[in-house]
Write a protein that holds these residues in place. Structure first.
Motif, PDB file in Angstrom:
ATOM      1  N   HIS A   1       0.845  -1.185   0.000  1.00 38.56           N
ATOM      2  CA  HIS A   1       0.000   0.000   0.000  1.00 38.56           C
ATOM      3  C   HIS A   1       0.889   1.246   0.000  1.00 38.56           C
ATOM      4  N   LEU A   2       0.355   2.340  -0.475  1.00 39.06           N
ATOM      5  CA  LEU A   2       1.086   3.602  -0.537  1.00 39.06           C
ATOM      6  C   LEU A   2       0.329   4.689   0.205  1.00 39.06           C
ATOM      7  N   VAL A   3       1.046   5.422   1.049  1.00 32.28           N
ATOM      8  CA  VAL A   3       0.492   6.618   1.690  1.00 32.28           C
ATOM      9  C   VAL A   3       1.542   7.712   1.563  1.00 32.28           C
ATOM     10  N   VAL A   4       1.238   8.747   0.801  1.00 25.73           N
ATOM     11  CA  VAL A   4       2.190   9.838   0.611  1.00 25.73           C
ATOM     12  C   VAL A   4       1.677  11.104   1.283  1.00 25.73           C
ATOM     13  N   THR A   5       2.611  11.956   1.668  1.00 20.27           N
ATOM     14  CA  THR A   5       2.260  13.282   2.167  1.00 20.27           C
ATOM     15  C   THR A   5       2.587  14.294   1.077  1.00 20.27           C
ATOM     16  N   CYS A   6       1.742  15.309   0.971  1.00 16.67           N
ATOM     17  CA  CYS A   6       1.946  16.337  -0.045  1.00 16.67           C
ATOM     18  C   CYS A   6       1.441  17.661   0.491  1.00 16.67           C
ATOM     19  N   GLY A   7       2.031  18.743  -0.013  1.00 19.10           N
ATOM     20  CA  GLY A   7       1.563  20.053   0.384  1.00 19.10           C
ATOM     21  C   GLY A   7       0.231  20.387  -0.263  1.00 19.10           C
ATOM     22  N   ASP A   8       0.094  20.008  -1.535  1.00 21.53           N
ATOM     23  CA  ASP A   8      -1.127  20.316  -2.273  1.00 21.53           C
ATOM     24  C   ASP A   8      -1.633  19.110  -3.062  1.00 21.53           C
ATOM     25  N   ASP A   9      -0.877  18.692  -4.109  1.00 24.05           N
ATOM     26  CA  ASP A   9      -1.337  17.565  -4.915  1.00 24.05           C
ATOM     27  C   ASP A   9      -0.175  16.632  -5.247  1.00 24.05           C
ATOM     28  N   THR A  10      -0.513  15.493  -5.855  1.00 26.93           N
ATOM     29  CA  THR A  10       0.475  14.424  -6.029  1.00 26.93           C
ATOM     30  C   THR A  10       0.842  14.132  -7.473  1.00 26.93           C
ATOM     31  N   GLY A  11       0.097  14.681  -8.435  1.00 26.68           N
ATOM     32  CA  GLY A  11       0.352  14.313  -9.810  1.00 26.68           C
ATOM     33  C   GLY A  11       0.126  12.825 -10.018  1.00 26.68           C
ATOM     34  N   LEU A  12       1.045  12.188 -10.718  1.00 24.97           N
ATOM     35  CA  LEU A  12       0.929  10.762 -11.026  1.00 24.97           C
ATOM     36  C   LEU A  12       1.848   9.912 -10.149  1.00 24.97           C
TER      37      LEU A  12
ATOM     38  N   TYR B   1       8.666  22.952   1.059  1.00 21.72           N
ATOM     39  CA  TYR B   1       9.620  23.230  -0.019  1.00 21.72           C
ATOM     40  C   TYR B   1       9.791  24.733  -0.206  1.00 21.72           C
ATOM     41  N   VAL B   2      11.049  25.194  -0.149  1.00 23.09           N
ATOM     42  CA  VAL B   2      11.328  26.625  -0.173  1.00 23.09           C
ATOM     43  C   VAL B   2      12.458  27.004  -1.132  1.00 23.09           C
ATOM     44  N   CYS B   3      12.928  26.077  -1.937  1.00 29.14           N
ATOM     45  CA  CYS B   3      14.164  26.291  -2.689  1.00 29.14           C
ATOM     46  C   CYS B   3      13.999  26.865  -4.090  1.00 29.14           C
ATOM     47  N   MET B   4      12.794  27.285  -4.426  1.00 32.10           N
ATOM     48  CA  MET B   4      12.580  27.937  -5.711  1.00 32.10           C
ATOM     49  C   MET B   4      11.699  29.161  -5.520  1.00 32.10           C
ATOM     50  N   LYS B   5      11.792  30.085  -6.462  1.00 28.70           N
ATOM     51  CA  LYS B   5      10.985  31.298  -6.410  1.00 28.70           C
ATOM     52  C   LYS B   5       9.506  30.945  -6.400  1.00 28.70           C
ATOM     53  N   GLY B   6       8.757  31.578  -5.509  1.00 27.41           N
ATOM     54  CA  GLY B   6       7.326  31.351  -5.424  1.00 27.41           C
ATOM     55  C   GLY B   6       6.922  30.240  -4.479  1.00 27.41           C
ATOM     56  N   PHE B   7       7.895  29.519  -3.918  1.00 25.82           N
ATOM     57  CA  PHE B   7       7.597  28.431  -2.990  1.00 25.82           C
ATOM     58  C   PHE B   7       8.023  28.812  -1.579  1.00 25.82           C
TER      59      PHE B   7
ATOM     60  N   TYR C   1      20.009  27.755   0.962  1.00 25.21           N
ATOM     61  CA  TYR C   1      20.164  27.054  -0.312  1.00 25.21           C
ATOM     62  C   TYR C   1      20.366  28.115  -1.384  1.00 25.21           C
ATOM     63  N   GLY C   2      21.613  28.368  -1.713  1.00 27.19           N
ATOM     64  CA  GLY C   2      21.941  29.458  -2.615  1.00 27.19           C
ATOM     65  C   GLY C   2      21.413  30.762  -2.055  1.00 27.19           C
ATOM     66  N   ASN C   3      20.734  31.538  -2.911  1.00 26.69           N
ATOM     67  CA  ASN C   3      20.106  32.779  -2.459  1.00 26.69           C
ATOM     68  C   ASN C   3      18.589  32.670  -2.478  1.00 26.69           C
ATOM     69  N   LYS C   4      18.088  31.427  -2.527  1.00 29.51           N
ATOM     70  CA  LYS C   4      16.647  31.208  -2.683  1.00 29.51           C
ATOM     71  C   LYS C   4      15.881  31.156  -1.364  1.00 29.51           C
ATOM     72  N   THR C   5      16.574  31.010  -0.239  1.00 36.54           N
ATOM     73  CA  THR C   5      15.862  30.732   1.009  1.00 36.54           C
ATOM     74  C   THR C   5      16.038  31.789   2.093  1.00 36.54           C
ATOM     75  N   ALA C   6      16.735  32.861   1.795  1.00 38.34           N
ATOM     76  CA  ALA C   6      17.075  33.843   2.828  1.00 38.34           C
ATOM     77  C   ALA C   6      15.850  34.435   3.520  1.00 38.34           C
ATOM     78  N   ALA C   7      14.785  34.655   2.793  1.00 41.58           N
ATOM     79  CA  ALA C   7      13.604  35.296   3.377  1.00 41.58           C
ATOM     80  C   ALA C   7      12.439  34.328   3.528  1.00 41.58           C
TER      81      ALA C   7
END
Length: 268
Positions: free
Chosen positions: A81-92, A120-126, A253-259
């Motif tokens: 069986h599979l049980v995953v955690t996700c912030g919003d959705d899981t895709g496929l 997840y915080v390592c990209m712009k908008g996340f 993580y680089g300059n992506k997570t400072a704020a």
């Protein structure tokens, strides 16, 4: 048996609650699970995989375990069986998991998702969720986990494969295009570094599930006994536990997570 992997605690929390509800033993997917066979007893009637979704897919580390783990005494008739955690959705993610287990000759049954606070915080908008959204997700989680536990049992009794996942919109694009790009180009541990705010507490190294962080004497220090600072190796799961656990927000993580915000599951 519940095989679980977690960084900031969401999947660990779900695994522990499922264990309480179903009476299943917990086995963490630590690196040594690949170096020696996992031997299970005859009383193990099912395998439940619990892990977070990474960019609408299976974390590469977990995918590696699925493809290479040796489980002694495991019957091909044993349901998985599979049980995953996700912030919003899981895709496929469920489809990818079923395909990966089919290659091993294992039988897949139910697949479920649990929405938990974003980390997840390592990209712009996340970024992490707002306190209200975080609390709502945590408040809703116990009922969802109980529902899943009952569903796992029912699916075995009725011998039906259930998929109860929040796939979200554009699931194929997310899992077939964005996910491969993310794994290839956005998961390198090289951007990780510590700032001058680091107090050498070692919490980042202690929490790393793959022991990828070592504490080493700071280069260029003029002190006779320089404090040790974290250094990242190449064996990174991308779980971001090191970033989120730092009490001084000194891991970046680089300059992506400072704020960006931080999150560790507060229910553990």
């Amino acid at each position: 048996m519940i095989l679980w992997f977690s960084g900031t605690g969401n999947s660990r929390y779900v695994a522990e609650k499922l264990s309480e509800k179903l009476g299943e033993p917990l086995v963490e997917m630590t690196p040594d699970i690949l170096s020696s066979p996992l031997e299970i007893g005859s009383d193990v009637g099912r395998i439940i995989w619990v892990f977070p979704v990474y960019s609408w897919g299976i974390p590469p580390y977990v995918d590696k375990i699925i493809s290479r783990i040796v489980i002694k005494n495991l019957s091909h008739a044993t349901p998985h069986h599979l049980v995953v955690t996700c912030g919003d959705d899981t895709g496929l993610t469920a489809e990818s998991w079923r395909k990966a287990l089919k290659k091993r000759g294992w039988k897949t049954m139910s697949a479920y998702s649990v929405q938990m606070p974003n980390n997840y915080v390592c990209m712009k908008g996340f970024d992490v969720d707002s306190p209200d959204v975080e609390n709502d997700k945590l408040d809703n989680a116990p009922a969802r986990i109980n529902y899943i536990a009952d569903g796992i049992t029912e699916s075995e009794e009725k011998y039906i494969a259930v998929t109860d996942m929040v796939k979200g919109n554009f699931a194929w694009i997310k899992s077939k295009i964005i996910y491969p790009w993310f794994i290839r180009y956005a998961m390198s541990p090289k951007p990780f570094h510590h700032t001058s705010a680091c107090i050498s507490c070692g919490k980042c190294a202690a929490i790393c599930p793959l022991t990828n962080i070592t504490m080493v004497a700071e280069k260029g220090s003029q002190d006779k006994s320089p404090k040790q600072k974290p250094s990242w190796g190449g064996n990174c799961a991308g779980c971001l536990a090191c970033y989120h656990v730092c009490p001084k927000h000194a891991v970046e993580y680089g300059n992506k997570t400072a704020a960006k915000g931080q999150y560790m599951n507060p229910l553990l």
